[in-house]
Design a protein around this motif. Structure first.
Motif, PDB file in Angstrom:
ATOM      1  N   ILE A   1       8.854  -8.112  -7.113  1.00  0.00           N
ATOM      2  CA  ILE A   1       7.705  -7.425  -6.527  1.00  0.00           C
ATOM      3  C   ILE A   1       7.690  -6.009  -7.078  1.00  0.00           C
ATOM      4  N   TYR A   2       6.563  -5.633  -7.640  1.00  0.00           N
ATOM      5  CA  TYR A   2       6.331  -4.272  -8.111  1.00  0.00           C
ATOM      6  C   TYR A   2       5.582  -3.564  -6.991  1.00  0.00           C
ATOM      7  N   ASN A   3       6.233  -2.593  -6.352  1.00  0.00           N
ATOM      8  CA  ASN A   3       5.676  -1.921  -5.187  1.00  0.00           C
ATOM      9  C   ASN A   3       5.269  -0.496  -5.552  1.00  0.00           C
ATOM     10  N   VAL A   4       4.037  -0.154  -5.221  1.00  0.00           N
ATOM     11  CA  VAL A   4       3.552   1.211  -5.400  1.00  0.00           C
ATOM     12  C   VAL A   4       3.273   1.766  -4.006  1.00  0.00           C
ATOM     13  N   THR A   5       3.989   2.834  -3.637  1.00  0.00           N
ATOM     14  CA  THR A   5       3.762   3.498  -2.360  1.00  0.00           C
ATOM     15  C   THR A   5       3.049   4.806  -2.666  1.00  0.00           C
ATOM     16  N   ALA A   6       1.924   5.034  -1.982  1.00  0.00           N
ATOM     17  CA  ALA A   6       1.116   6.216  -2.273  1.00  0.00           C
ATOM     18  C   ALA A   6       0.707   6.921  -0.987  1.00  0.00           C
ATOM     19  N   ASN A   7       0.927   8.236  -0.961  1.00  0.00           N
ATOM     20  CA  ASN A   7       0.460   9.066   0.147  1.00  0.00           C
ATOM     21  C   ASN A   7      -0.842   9.720  -0.300  1.00  0.00           C
ATOM     22  N   ILE A   8      -1.891   9.526   0.509  1.00  0.00           N
ATOM     23  CA  ILE A   8      -3.236   9.935   0.144  1.00  0.00           C
ATOM     24  C   ILE A   8      -3.670  11.116   1.000  1.00  0.00           C
ATOM     25  N   ASP A   9      -4.059  12.195   0.364  1.00  0.00           N
ATOM     26  CA  ASP A   9      -4.562  13.372   1.063  1.00  0.00           C
ATOM     27  C   ASP A   9      -5.853  13.025   1.799  1.00  0.00           C
ATOM     28  N   ALA A  10      -6.003  13.563   3.010  1.00  0.00           N
ATOM     29  CA  ALA A  10      -7.174  13.254   3.843  1.00  0.00           C
ATOM     30  C   ALA A  10      -8.491  13.590   3.145  1.00  0.00           C
ATOM     31  N   SER A  11      -8.493  14.593   2.280  1.00  0.00           N
ATOM     32  CA  SER A  11      -9.731  15.035   1.629  1.00  0.00           C
ATOM     33  C   SER A  11     -10.316  14.005   0.662  1.00  0.00           C
ATOM     34  N   ILE A  12      -9.500  13.065   0.196  1.00  0.00           N
ATOM     35  CA  ILE A  12      -9.993  12.053  -0.753  1.00  0.00           C
ATOM     36  C   ILE A  12      -9.743  10.630  -0.257  1.00  0.00           C
ATOM     37  N   HIS A  13      -9.312  10.488   0.985  1.00  0.00           N
ATOM     38  CA  HIS A  13      -8.897   9.190   1.508  1.00  0.00           C
ATOM     39  C   HIS A  13      -9.933   8.096   1.294  1.00  0.00           C
ATOM     40  N   ASP A  14     -11.149   8.294   1.761  1.00  0.00           N
ATOM     41  CA  ASP A  14     -12.163   7.233   1.685  1.00  0.00           C
ATOM     42  C   ASP A  14     -12.494   6.872   0.241  1.00  0.00           C
ATOM     43  N   LYS A  15     -12.585   7.877  -0.610  1.00  0.00           N
ATOM     44  CA  LYS A  15     -12.863   7.639  -2.038  1.00  0.00           C
ATOM     45  C   LYS A  15     -11.718   6.857  -2.679  1.00  0.00           C
ATOM     46  N   TRP A  16     -10.469   7.239  -2.358  1.00  0.00           N
ATOM     47  CA  TRP A  16      -9.311   6.541  -2.915  1.00  0.00           C
ATOM     48  C   TRP A  16      -9.263   5.095  -2.439  1.00  0.00           C
ATOM     49  N   LEU A  17      -9.514   4.872  -1.147  1.00  0.00           N
ATOM     50  CA  LEU A  17      -9.444   3.516  -0.600  1.00  0.00           C
ATOM     51  C   LEU A  17     -10.470   2.610  -1.280  1.00  0.00           C
TER      52      LEU A  17
ATOM     53  N   ALA B   1       0.440  -0.321 -17.959  1.00  0.00           N
ATOM     54  CA  ALA B   1       0.713   0.602 -16.850  1.00  0.00           C
ATOM     55  C   ALA B   1       0.200   2.014 -17.104  1.00  0.00           C
ATOM     56  N   GLU B   2       0.485   2.554 -18.259  1.00  0.00           N
ATOM     57  CA  GLU B   2       0.091   3.940 -18.539  1.00  0.00           C
ATOM     58  C   GLU B   2      -1.425   4.119 -18.456  1.00  0.00           C
ATOM     59  N   ARG B   3      -2.156   3.208 -19.040  1.00  0.00           N
ATOM     60  CA  ARG B   3      -3.624   3.275 -19.025  1.00  0.00           C
ATOM     61  C   ARG B   3      -4.158   3.181 -17.597  1.00  0.00           C
ATOM     62  N   LEU B   4      -3.629   2.255 -16.811  1.00  0.00           N
ATOM     63  CA  LEU B   4      -4.122   2.073 -15.448  1.00  0.00           C
ATOM     64  C   LEU B   4      -3.705   3.224 -14.528  1.00  0.00           C
ATOM     65  N   ARG B   5      -2.536   3.786 -14.752  1.00  0.00           N
ATOM     66  CA  ARG B   5      -2.107   4.942 -13.954  1.00  0.00           C
ATOM     67  C   ARG B   5      -2.942   6.174 -14.281  1.00  0.00           C
ATOM     68  N   ALA B   6      -3.374   6.297 -15.512  1.00  0.00           N
ATOM     69  CA  ALA B   6      -4.160   7.458 -15.937  1.00  0.00           C
ATOM     70  C   ALA B   6      -5.466   7.559 -15.156  1.00  0.00           C
ATOM     71  N   ASP B   7      -6.043   6.424 -14.787  1.00  0.00           N
ATOM     72  CA  ASP B   7      -7.286   6.436 -14.011  1.00  0.00           C
ATOM     73  C   ASP B   7      -7.102   7.201 -12.705  1.00  0.00           C
ATOM     74  N   SER B   8      -6.012   6.932 -12.004  1.00  0.00           N
ATOM     75  CA  SER B   8      -5.744   7.594 -10.729  1.00  0.00           C
ATOM     76  C   SER B   8      -5.535   9.088 -10.931  1.00  0.00           C
ATOM     77  N   LEU B   9      -4.758   9.446 -11.934  1.00  0.00           N
ATOM     78  CA  LEU B   9      -4.503  10.861 -12.199  1.00  0.00           C
ATOM     79  C   LEU B   9      -5.790  11.612 -12.518  1.00  0.00           C
ATOM     80  N   LYS B  10      -6.647  10.977 -13.311  1.00  0.00           N
ATOM     81  CA  LYS B  10      -7.904  11.615 -13.695  1.00  0.00           C
ATOM     82  C   LYS B  10      -8.806  11.832 -12.474  1.00  0.00           C
ATOM     83  N   LEU B  11      -8.871  10.850 -11.594  1.00  0.00           N
ATOM     84  CA  LEU B  11      -9.763  10.924 -10.436  1.00  0.00           C
ATOM     85  C   LEU B  11      -9.212  11.755  -9.283  1.00  0.00           C
TER      86      LEU B  11
END
Length: 108
Positions: free
Chosen positions: A3-19, A74-84
């Motif tokens: 199992i590849y597990n990603v745990t992420a803490n999301i700031d309230a200011s972007i929560h809905d957009k991130w979800l 992985a690198e390409r897909l992770r970059a999307d999150s960093l950019k946004l």
């Protein structure tokens, strides 16, 4: 099974957009062909740092499939999150090996 597990803490200011984004992102990760399934779960603990924490668990088809994901996607897909979301998402990743699985069987 891995199992590849990603745990992420999301700031309230972007929560809905991130979800909304993660619900589109997970099918993109599955489309790489390296995983059988994924689960999006909310961590039911209040964090001292604030925000909301989620865990996304991807079941890898094999150790080799996970290594290929790291190497090819992985690198390409992770970059999307960093950019946004930049520093509004704090994520860490772990690998879990399933030793055994159990289920309750109900008789009728």
């Amino acid at each position: 099974m891995i199992i590849y597990n990603v745990t992420a803490n999301i700031d309230a200011s972007i929560h809905d957009k991130w979800l909304a984004w993660i619900k589109e992102h997970i099918p993109q990760v599955l489309a790489t062909g390296h995983f059988n399934e994924a689960k999006l779960t909310k961590v039911l603990v209040e964090e001292d740092m604030g925000g909301t924490t989620y865990s996304i668990q991807y079941r890898a088809k094999s150790r080799e499939a996970l290594e290929n994901y790291y190497k090819n996607d992985a690198e390409r897909l992770r970059a999307d999150s960093l950019k946004l979301f930049a520093d509004k998402v704090l994520a860490f990743r772990t690998e879990l090996e399933v030793i055994d699985e159990y289920a309750v069987k109900f008789e009728s």
